[in-house]
Every structure is written in C-alpha cells, then in structure tokens.
Design an enzyme around this catalytic site. Sequence first.
Site, PDB file in Angstrom:
ATOM      1  CE  LYS A  66      41.021  40.124  30.619  1.00 49.36           C
ATOM      2  NZ  LYS A  66      42.088  40.300  31.588  1.00 49.36           N
ATOM      3  CG  ASN A  87      40.699  35.738  33.505  1.00 48.65           C
ATOM      4  OD1 ASN A  87      40.080  34.943  34.374  1.00 48.65           O
ATOM      5  ND2 ASN A  87      42.173  35.871  33.819  1.00 48.65           N
ATOM      6  CG  ASP A 103      43.442  38.859  34.924  1.00 50.16           C
ATOM      7  OD1 ASP A 103      44.036  37.979  34.596  1.00 50.16           O
ATOM      8  OD2 ASP A 103      42.447  39.678  34.157  1.00 50.16           O
ATOM      9  N   GLY A 128      45.828  53.474  38.213  1.00 46.39           N
ATOM     10  CA  GLY A 128      45.003  52.867  37.106  1.00 46.39           C
ATOM     11  C   GLY A 128      43.711  52.454  37.883  1.00 46.39           C
ATOM     12  CB  ALA A 129      40.634  53.311  38.229  1.00 48.62           C
ATOM     13  N   GLY A 130      41.127  50.713  35.647  1.00 49.05           N
ATOM     14  CA  GLY A 130      40.537  50.222  34.471  1.00 49.05           C
ATOM     15  C   GLY A 130      40.009  48.655  34.923  1.00 49.05           C
ATOM     16  N   GLY A 131      39.948  47.684  33.939  1.00 48.51           N
ATOM     17  CA  GLY A 131      39.416  46.575  34.181  1.00 48.51           C
ATOM     18  C   GLY A 131      40.526  45.782  35.023  1.00 48.51           C
ATOM     19  NE  ARG A 153      44.135  59.178  31.148  1.00 50.95           N
ATOM     20  CZ  ARG A 153      44.584  58.568  29.937  1.00 50.95           C
ATOM     21  NH1 ARG A 153      45.510  58.852  29.234  1.00 50.95           N
ATOM     22  NH2 ARG A 153      43.661  57.480  29.513  1.00 50.95           N
ATOM     23  CB  THR A 154      39.321  59.203  34.632  1.00 50.64           C
ATOM     24  OG1 THR A 154      39.846  59.243  33.215  1.00 50.64           O
ATOM     25  CG2 THR A 154      38.031  59.612  34.730  1.00 50.64           C
ATOM     26  CE1 TYR A 218      51.977  40.220  29.888  1.00 49.09           C
ATOM     27  CE2 TYR A 218      53.590  39.770  28.131  1.00 49.09           C
ATOM     28  CZ  TYR A 218      52.615  39.929  28.627  1.00 49.09           C
ATOM     29  OH  TYR A 218      51.257  39.220  27.758  1.00 49.09           O
TER      30      TYR A 218
HETATM   31  P1  NDP Z   1      41.898  49.415  30.644  1.00 47.62           P
HETATM   32  O1  NDP Z   1      41.907  50.068  29.335  1.00 47.62           O
HETATM   33  O2  NDP Z   1      40.473  49.074  31.177  1.00 47.62           O
HETATM   34  O3  NDP Z   1      42.242  50.634  31.693  1.00 47.62           O
HETATM   35  C1  NDP Z   1      43.461  51.438  31.205  1.00 47.62           C
HETATM   36  C2  NDP Z   1      43.902  52.253  32.633  1.00 47.62           C
HETATM   37  O4  NDP Z   1      45.241  52.858  32.227  1.00 47.62           O
HETATM   38  C3  NDP Z   1      43.101  53.287  32.851  1.00 47.62           C
HETATM   39  O5  NDP Z   1      43.102  53.551  34.486  1.00 47.62           O
HETATM   40  C4  NDP Z   1      43.515  54.357  32.161  1.00 47.62           C
HETATM   41  O6  NDP Z   1      43.238  55.814  32.728  1.00 47.62           O
HETATM   42  C5  NDP Z   1      45.072  54.285  32.224  1.00 47.62           C
HETATM   43  N1  NDP Z   1      45.913  55.095  31.393  1.00 47.62           N
HETATM   44  C6  NDP Z   1      45.992  54.589  30.084  1.00 47.62           C
HETATM   45  N2  NDP Z   1      46.932  55.633  29.344  1.00 47.62           N
HETATM   46  C7  NDP Z   1      47.558  56.357  30.575  1.00 47.62           C
HETATM   47  C8  NDP Z   1      48.260  57.232  30.348  1.00 47.62           C
HETATM   48  N3  NDP Z   1      48.927  57.721  29.312  1.00 47.62           N
HETATM   49  N4  NDP Z   1      48.830  57.914  31.543  1.00 47.62           N
HETATM   50  C9  NDP Z   1      47.900  57.636  32.793  1.00 47.62           C
HETATM   51  N5  NDP Z   1      47.196  56.710  32.794  1.00 47.62           N
HETATM   52  C10 NDP Z   1      46.581  56.054  31.563  1.00 47.62           C
HETATM   53  O7  NDP Z   1      43.062  48.430  30.791  1.00 47.62           O
HETATM   54  P2  NDP Z   1      43.127  47.085  31.827  1.00 47.62           P
HETATM   55  O8  NDP Z   1      42.912  47.687  32.944  1.00 47.62           O
HETATM   56  O9  NDP Z   1      42.440  46.113  31.108  1.00 47.62           O
HETATM   57  O10 NDP Z   1      44.733  46.812  31.759  1.00 47.62           O
HETATM   58  C11 NDP Z   1      45.683  47.703  32.067  1.00 47.62           C
HETATM   59  C12 NDP Z   1      47.158  46.965  31.676  1.00 47.62           C
HETATM   60  O11 NDP Z   1      47.557  46.067  32.395  1.00 47.62           O
HETATM   61  C13 NDP Z   1      47.228  46.671  30.142  1.00 47.62           C
HETATM   62  O12 NDP Z   1      48.600  47.129  29.670  1.00 47.62           O
HETATM   63  C14 NDP Z   1      47.349  45.375  30.098  1.00 47.62           C
HETATM   64  O13 NDP Z   1      48.220  44.724  29.230  1.00 47.62           O
HETATM   65  C15 NDP Z   1      47.916  44.872  31.726  1.00 47.62           C
HETATM   66  N6  NDP Z   1      47.275  43.510  31.949  1.00 47.62           N
HETATM   67  C16 NDP Z   1      48.385  42.803  32.499  1.00 47.62           C
HETATM   68  C17 NDP Z   1      47.934  41.451  32.852  1.00 47.62           C
HETATM   69  C18 NDP Z   1      49.081  40.254  33.312  1.00 47.62           C
HETATM   70  O14 NDP Z   1      48.724  39.186  33.406  1.00 47.62           O
HETATM   71  N7  NDP Z   1      50.185  40.711  33.224  1.00 47.62           N
HETATM   72  C19 NDP Z   1      46.662  41.098  32.996  1.00 47.62           C
HETATM   73  C20 NDP Z   1      45.681  42.240  32.769  1.00 47.62           C
HETATM   74  C21 NDP Z   1      46.071  43.246  32.276  1.00 47.62           C
HETATM   75  P3  NDP Z   1      41.780  56.436  32.415  1.00 47.62           P
HETATM   76  O15 NDP Z   1      40.932  55.665  33.367  1.00 47.62           O
HETATM   77  O16 NDP Z   1      41.845  57.688  32.995  1.00 47.62           O
HETATM   78  O17 NDP Z   1      41.461  56.410  30.963  1.00 47.62           O
END
Ligand code: NDP
Length: 276
Positions: A66, A87, A103, A128-131, A153-154, A218
């Site tokens: 992305k 996306n 999204d 969570g704070a990822g994408g 977590r971070t 899901y």
């Molecule tokens: P990223 O890899 O960008 O971010 C992952 C996030 O999950 C980070 O905040 C990470 O924390 C955290 N994380 C991972 N493992 C753990 C753990 N064991 N305990 C605590 N925190 C954890 O992924 P995305 O943001 O792109 O995607 C996140 C989820 O959302 C995915 O599962 C994806 O499939 C889903 N998704 C679903 C969509 C839908 O349409 N339903 C659309 C987009 C995403 P840290 O920063 O500390 O590493």
Amino acid sequence: MSDRYAVFGNPIEHSLSPGIHQDFAEQTQQDIEYVRQLVSLDGFDKAAGKFFAAGGCGLNITVPFKAEAYGFAAQLSKRARQAGAVNTLAVDSSGVVRGDNTDGVGLLRDLTGNLQWPLQGRRVLLLGAGGAARGVMAPLLEAGPHGLTVANRTVEKARQLALAFQALGPVSALGYDELAGRQFDLVINATSAGLAGSMPELPQGLLAEDACAYDMVYGARPTTFMQWAADTAGAEVADGLGMLVEQAAESFFIWRGVMPLTKPVITRIRQSLSPD
Ligand code: NDP
C-alpha cells in the site's frame, strides 16, 4: 474484451477480492475481468506499470504494497493522503493513474450502516497503529466520537498517529499497560495479532456496559478478541468481513461509477466461510 482489474499482493492466494468483484459485476451488469496477481516483494512499480501499459483499468493493493502504491500514483485523493497509503488505483480517461484509499470508508459503512453501531459521542479505542489503523483514523474522528484513544504495543507509533491526526478531533495515545481503569464503548482491533490466534493483553473492565467490539481480522470462526469481548463483557461483536466487502464496493464505485449492494455479498461469503 472485458475491462481488466486485479489485486496485487504478496501473499495473494487467499484474497477474496476476485469473488467479491465478480459478484458486484454480475449484480450491476458490468463487463469486467478481475484476477489475483502475486507480485515479488521488490517488483511493485514494474508490475503496476506493466499492468496499466497493457490497458489495465484498475488495481486493488493489499499487504505489503500500500505504501508503494502511494508512491506509484500520479495523483492522490484526500483519503489516500490522510491514510498515507493507497489500496485502489484507477486510470482516468487521460491516462493518469489516481490513488485512493477505501479502507476507512469501508470500516465506517460497516460500523454505522450494516451494524448500526453509533460512533457519535462514543469513547472509541483503536488497538494497533499499523497501516490499517492509520487508514481509519480520519473517518473515525470525523464521525464525532467523544474521544479516540490509540493503544499499541510499540507506544511510540501510537503517539505518532495521535499527533498526525490531532487537528481532526480529540485523540490520544497509550500503551496497553496504561489502559487499566479506563472504559470504552467501542473497541476496534486493528492489530494483526488475530491472524496468529492471539490478541493484545487487555485489562478487565475495559468494555463499558453495552460496548461493541470489532476485529478487522475475519474468518470462519470468531477471533480470540471477539471471544474475549463477548465472554468478559457480553459485548456485541463483529469481524472485519463487512469492512472488506464495503471497501471493495467503494473501489468498484471509483472504477465503474455504480455502487453495488453489499449485504448479499457479505451473506454469500459468510456462508462460504462457515466451518460446517
Ligand atoms: P501492520 O503490519 O501495518 O500493523 C500491525 C499492527 O498489529 C501493529 O500495530 C502491531 O504492533 C500490531 N501487532 C502485531 N502483532 C501483535 C501482537 N501479538 N500483540 C499486539 N500487537 C500486535 O498491519 P495492518 O495495519 O496493515 O493490518 C492489521 C490487520 O488488519 C491485519 O490483520 C489485516 O488483515 C487487517 N485488515 C483488515 C481489513 C479488512 O478489510 N477487514 C483491511 C485492512 C487490514 P507494533 O506496532 O507494536 O508492531
């Protein structure tokens, strides 16, 4: 020849997008072809350039491309700029490739439309704070919650996210260990922990009475996070299938100018995912 679309990702074999767009196309009588394409980790620009040069009309982009798609697009929508990720790529009549991000609107339509969960005035916690979390920040804040708290977590990544969106509404950041004693009406799990069958460690009492819990992940069965929310607080729970279909519908609308019905598609996929 049918207009050509594809979803680019790595891995890609489990993507449900081709089936979703085929349903949309049949429903709206659009003549399209939509395929999955596995793209090598360092090959996004080349593959996307080739696709459009060969007359492709649009792409969906999934993990991990992305950010590359954001860089590839010649023009970006406001939603894409806010999300910092793309996306959906669409080529316009003058050949310009435009990047968008559906999204956030997908999640909001699932929450407020399909599930009828209110956001206005609610205390919302985003895990969570990822994408994916970044992509939903702006629409969540624009929906007028009492407050939006990001926990990760971070912790530094949560802080950066809160800082980036502070102009849009009341947003704050915490680590999971700082959640004790706080309560929320809606908790959205945007971590990928559920993919491995786990979840962040959360304190008792986090969920208010009548709280709702949403997992972006899901599958055929309720996720660990959904089970936790239902078991510990009797929360109403949902997974991210509705978000998936709603973001796809918005992409379809961008490409074809017609908005498909999503509920029959969500129902069909839910049945096909059923473990029984
Ligand atoms: P990223 O890899 O960008 O971010 C992952 C996030 O999950 C980070 O905040 C990470 O924390 C955290 N994380 C991972 N493992 C753990 C753990 N064991 N305990 C605590 N925190 C954890 O992924 P995305 O943001 O792109 O995607 C996140 C989820 O959302 C995915 O599962 C994806 O499939 C889903 N998704 C679903 C969509 C839908 O349409 N339903 C659309 C987009 C995403 P840290 O920063 O500390 O590493």
